[in-house]
Structures are given as C-alpha cells and as structure tokens.
Design a protein around this motif. Structure first.
Motif, PDB file in Angstrom:
ATOM      1  N   GLU A 150       0.809  -1.214   0.000  1.00 57.96           N
ATOM      2  CA  GLU A 150       0.000   0.000   0.000  1.00 57.96           C
ATOM      3  C   GLU A 150       0.844   1.266   0.000  1.00 57.96           C
ATOM      4  OE1 GLU A 150      -2.871  -0.130   3.131  1.00 57.96           O
ATOM      5  OE2 GLU A 150      -3.815  -1.942   2.336  1.00 57.96           O
ATOM      6  N   MET A 151       2.173   1.122   0.022  1.00 56.35           N
ATOM      7  CA  MET A 151       3.068   2.277   0.029  1.00 56.35           C
ATOM      8  C   MET A 151       3.429   2.668  -1.406  1.00 56.35           C
ATOM      9  SD  MET A 151       5.864   1.051   2.819  1.00 56.35           S
ATOM     10  CE  MET A 151       5.798   1.695   4.454  1.00 56.35           C
ATOM     11  N   THR A 152       3.690   3.964  -1.586  1.00 59.66           N
ATOM     12  CA  THR A 152       4.258   4.374  -2.862  1.00 59.66           C
ATOM     13  C   THR A 152       5.718   3.929  -2.869  1.00 59.66           C
ATOM     14  OG1 THR A 152       5.064   6.519  -2.088  1.00 59.66           O
ATOM     15  CG2 THR A 152       2.769   6.425  -2.915  1.00 59.66           C
ATOM     16  N   LYS A 153       6.329   3.942  -4.017  1.00 58.79           N
ATOM     17  CA  LYS A 153       7.738   3.542  -4.124  1.00 58.79           C
ATOM     18  C   LYS A 153       8.610   4.453  -3.262  1.00 58.79           C
ATOM     19  CE  LYS A 153      11.298   2.654  -7.594  1.00 58.79           C
ATOM     20  NZ  LYS A 153      11.623   2.684  -9.032  1.00 58.79           N
ATOM     21  N   ASP A 154       8.329   5.768  -3.276  1.00 58.25           N
ATOM     22  CA  ASP A 154       9.110   6.702  -2.468  1.00 58.25           C
ATOM     23  C   ASP A 154       8.924   6.438  -0.976  1.00 58.25           C
ATOM     24  OD1 ASP A 154      10.207   7.973  -4.670  1.00 58.25           O
ATOM     25  OD2 ASP A 154       8.691   9.567  -4.700  1.00 58.25           O
ATOM     26  N   GLU A 155       7.672   6.198  -0.543  1.00 56.91           N
ATOM     27  CA  GLU A 155       7.416   5.890   0.864  1.00 56.91           C
ATOM     28  C   GLU A 155       8.147   4.620   1.279  1.00 56.91           C
ATOM     29  OE1 GLU A 155       2.893   7.617   1.510  1.00 56.91           O
ATOM     30  OE2 GLU A 155       3.158   5.622   0.659  1.00 56.91           O
ATOM     31  N   ARG A 156       8.071   3.615   0.405  1.00 56.08           N
ATOM     32  CA  ARG A 156       8.738   2.341   0.691  1.00 56.08           C
ATOM     33  C   ARG A 156      10.238   2.551   0.840  1.00 56.08           C
ATOM     34  NH1 ARG A 156       9.660  -1.306  -4.259  1.00 56.08           N
ATOM     35  NH2 ARG A 156      11.344   0.187  -4.364  1.00 56.08           N
ATOM     36  N   ILE A 204      11.930   5.286   1.548  1.00 52.33           N
ATOM     37  CA  ILE A 204      12.237   6.058   2.758  1.00 52.33           C
ATOM     38  C   ILE A 204      12.170   5.152   3.982  1.00 52.33           C
ATOM     39  CG2 ILE A 204      11.330   7.868   4.282  1.00 52.33           C
ATOM     40  CD1 ILE A 204      10.556   9.385   1.651  1.00 52.33           C
ATOM     41  N   ALA A 205      11.135   4.314   4.048  1.00 54.02           N
ATOM     42  CA  ALA A 205      10.990   3.388   5.182  1.00 54.02           C
ATOM     43  C   ALA A 205      12.156   2.400   5.221  1.00 54.02           C
ATOM     44  CB  ALA A 205       9.666   2.637   5.087  1.00 54.02           C
ATOM     45  N   ILE A 206      12.545   1.884   4.075  1.00 57.86           N
ATOM     46  CA  ILE A 206      13.658   0.929   4.019  1.00 57.86           C
ATOM     47  C   ILE A 206      14.940   1.577   4.518  1.00 57.86           C
ATOM     48  CG2 ILE A 206      15.186  -0.330   2.429  1.00 57.86           C
ATOM     49  CD1 ILE A 206      12.609  -1.060   0.841  1.00 57.86           C
ATOM     50  N   LYS A 207      15.220   2.786   4.067  1.00 59.94           N
ATOM     51  CA  LYS A 207      16.445   3.484   4.503  1.00 59.94           C
ATOM     52  C   LYS A 207      16.416   3.766   6.000  1.00 59.94           C
ATOM     53  CE  LYS A 207      17.585   5.549   0.073  1.00 59.94           C
ATOM     54  NZ  LYS A 207      17.769   6.773  -0.712  1.00 59.94           N
ATOM     55  N   ALA A 208      15.251   4.166   6.516  1.00 53.48           N
ATOM     56  CA  ALA A 208      15.135   4.448   7.953  1.00 53.48           C
ATOM     57  C   ALA A 208      15.319   3.176   8.778  1.00 53.48           C
ATOM     58  CB  ALA A 208      13.775   5.084   8.252  1.00 53.48           C
ATOM     59  N   LEU A 209      14.701   2.096   8.364  1.00 52.68           N
ATOM     60  CA  LEU A 209      14.827   0.830   9.096  1.00 52.68           C
ATOM     61  C   LEU A 209      16.247   0.277   8.998  1.00 52.68           C
ATOM     62  CD1 LEU A 209      11.406  -0.774   8.132  1.00 52.68           C
ATOM     63  CD2 LEU A 209      12.093   0.070  10.392  1.00 52.68           C
ATOM     64  N   GLN A 225      17.232  -9.233  -1.662  1.00 49.86           N
ATOM     65  CA  GLN A 225      18.283  -8.561  -0.905  1.00 49.86           C
ATOM     66  C   GLN A 225      19.055  -7.622  -1.816  1.00 49.86           C
ATOM     67  OE1 GLN A 225      21.926  -9.217  -1.037  1.00 49.86           O
ATOM     68  NE2 GLN A 225      22.125  -7.503   0.358  1.00 49.86           N
ATOM     69  N   ALA A 226      19.217  -7.994  -3.080  1.00 50.96           N
ATOM     70  CA  ALA A 226      19.917  -7.135  -4.042  1.00 50.96           C
ATOM     71  C   ALA A 226      19.172  -5.818  -4.247  1.00 50.96           C
ATOM     72  CB  ALA A 226      20.087  -7.869  -5.365  1.00 50.96           C
ATOM     73  N   MET A 227      17.841  -5.877  -4.304  1.00 49.48           N
ATOM     74  CA  MET A 227      17.036  -4.660  -4.457  1.00 49.48           C
ATOM     75  C   MET A 227      17.173  -3.774  -3.222  1.00 49.48           C
ATOM     76  SD  MET A 227      15.044  -2.678  -6.111  1.00 49.48           S
ATOM     77  CE  MET A 227      14.206  -3.480  -7.441  1.00 49.48           C
ATOM     78  N   ILE A 228      17.174  -4.380  -2.048  1.00 49.86           N
ATOM     79  CA  ILE A 228      17.360  -3.619  -0.804  1.00 49.86           C
ATOM     80  C   ILE A 228      18.710  -2.941  -0.832  1.00 49.86           C
ATOM     81  CG2 ILE A 228      17.599  -3.775   1.714  1.00 49.86           C
ATOM     82  CD1 ILE A 228      14.704  -4.132   0.759  1.00 49.86           C
ATOM     83  N   SER A 229      19.729  -3.635  -1.269  1.00 52.36           N
ATOM     84  CA  SER A 229      21.069  -3.073  -1.354  1.00 52.36           C
ATOM     85  C   SER A 229      21.093  -1.843  -2.262  1.00 52.36           C
ATOM     86  CB  SER A 229      22.060  -4.132  -1.872  1.00 52.36           C
ATOM     87  OG  SER A 229      23.342  -3.571  -1.995  1.00 52.36           O
ATOM     88  N   ARG A 230      20.428  -1.923  -3.404  1.00 56.78           N
ATOM     89  CA  ARG A 230      20.363  -0.785  -4.322  1.00 56.78           C
ATOM     90  C   ARG A 230      19.642   0.397  -3.671  1.00 56.78           C
ATOM     91  NH1 ARG A 230      19.905  -4.945  -8.207  1.00 56.78           N
ATOM     92  NH2 ARG A 230      17.633  -4.936  -8.247  1.00 56.78           N
ATOM     93  N   ILE A 231      18.571   0.105  -2.948  1.00 57.39           N
ATOM     94  CA  ILE A 231      17.797   1.192  -2.317  1.00 57.39           C
ATOM     95  C   ILE A 231      18.610   1.894  -1.236  1.00 57.39           C
ATOM     96  CG2 ILE A 231      15.786   1.674  -0.853  1.00 57.39           C
ATOM     97  CD1 ILE A 231      14.344  -0.610  -2.464  1.00 57.39           C
TER      98      ILE A 231
END
Length: 114
Positions: A74-80, A82-87, A105-111
């Motif tokens: 339910e999150m936008t890509k930007d919200e997602r 931002i949340a990933i970086k904060a966590l 995990q590769a996608m998380i690494s890119r973000i």
C-alpha cells in the motif's frame, strides 16, 4: 475484537495476544514468536499442522494501542524506499528488510545505497 472482549470470552493470554494481531486459533502447543524492532511488531505462528502465519503491525508513537497493519504493497515507491532506509539505519539487516518488504536482498542493497 478488543482485549476486553477477549477477556470476557475467557480466551487465555497467549492466544488473546495473537488474536489481537489478527492470528486466530493459536494454542499453547503451537510454535510462536513475537519480535519488535524499529516500530514494527511481527507475530509468527507455526501451527501443529505445519502451516505458518505471519502478521506485521506498525506501532505508532510509544504505544501498542496505536497499531496499524503494515502492508508495504500500500506504500508508494518513495514511501517504501524512505521506510527501508530508515529501518536499515535502525539496525535492520538487508535480509530482514528483503523479507519484510517482499523484495530481493539485491534490491534492498540498491535502495540503501542510492
């Protein structure tokens, strides 16, 4: 269903906790865990049948009274992102975030590197 409703129905404490999180029919003989980290409460139950159910709730403020469902879909890509970086900054590993957000995990690494 509220905590008070569960008390009046005579539901034991452990199943009541999971019922409040949206997981029903939990028995003391089932395997279960509760994990809280950086505002996200995760409940996991492995029933004796082998079925595993996971519920995640986002805890607002300093109170478990203010829980809302955690649904990255339910999150936008930007919200997602931002949340990933904060966590990630709050001690979550890339593997944990990949599971939490249903990404590789590769996608998380890119973000987190962007």
């Amino acid at each position: 269903m509220s905590e008070r409703d569960l008390e009046h129905k005579g539901v034991p404490p452990i199943p009541a906790i999971f019922a409040l999180l949206g997981i029903d029919r939990v028995k003391i003989s089932d395997q279960f865990s509760l994990t809280y980290k950086s505002g996200i409460l995760e409940a996991q139950v492995k029933y004796s049948s082998g079925q595993t159910v996971i519920a995640r709730k986002y805890v607002k403020g300093n109170s478990f009274q203010q829980m809302t469902p955690f649904d990255p879909a339910e999150m936008t890509k930007d919200e997602r992102n931002i949340a990933i970086k904060a966590l990630y900054a709050n001690t979550h590993t890339q593997a944990e975030l990949a599971t939490l957000f249903n990404l590789s995990q590769a996608m998380i690494s890119r973000i987190v590197s962007a």
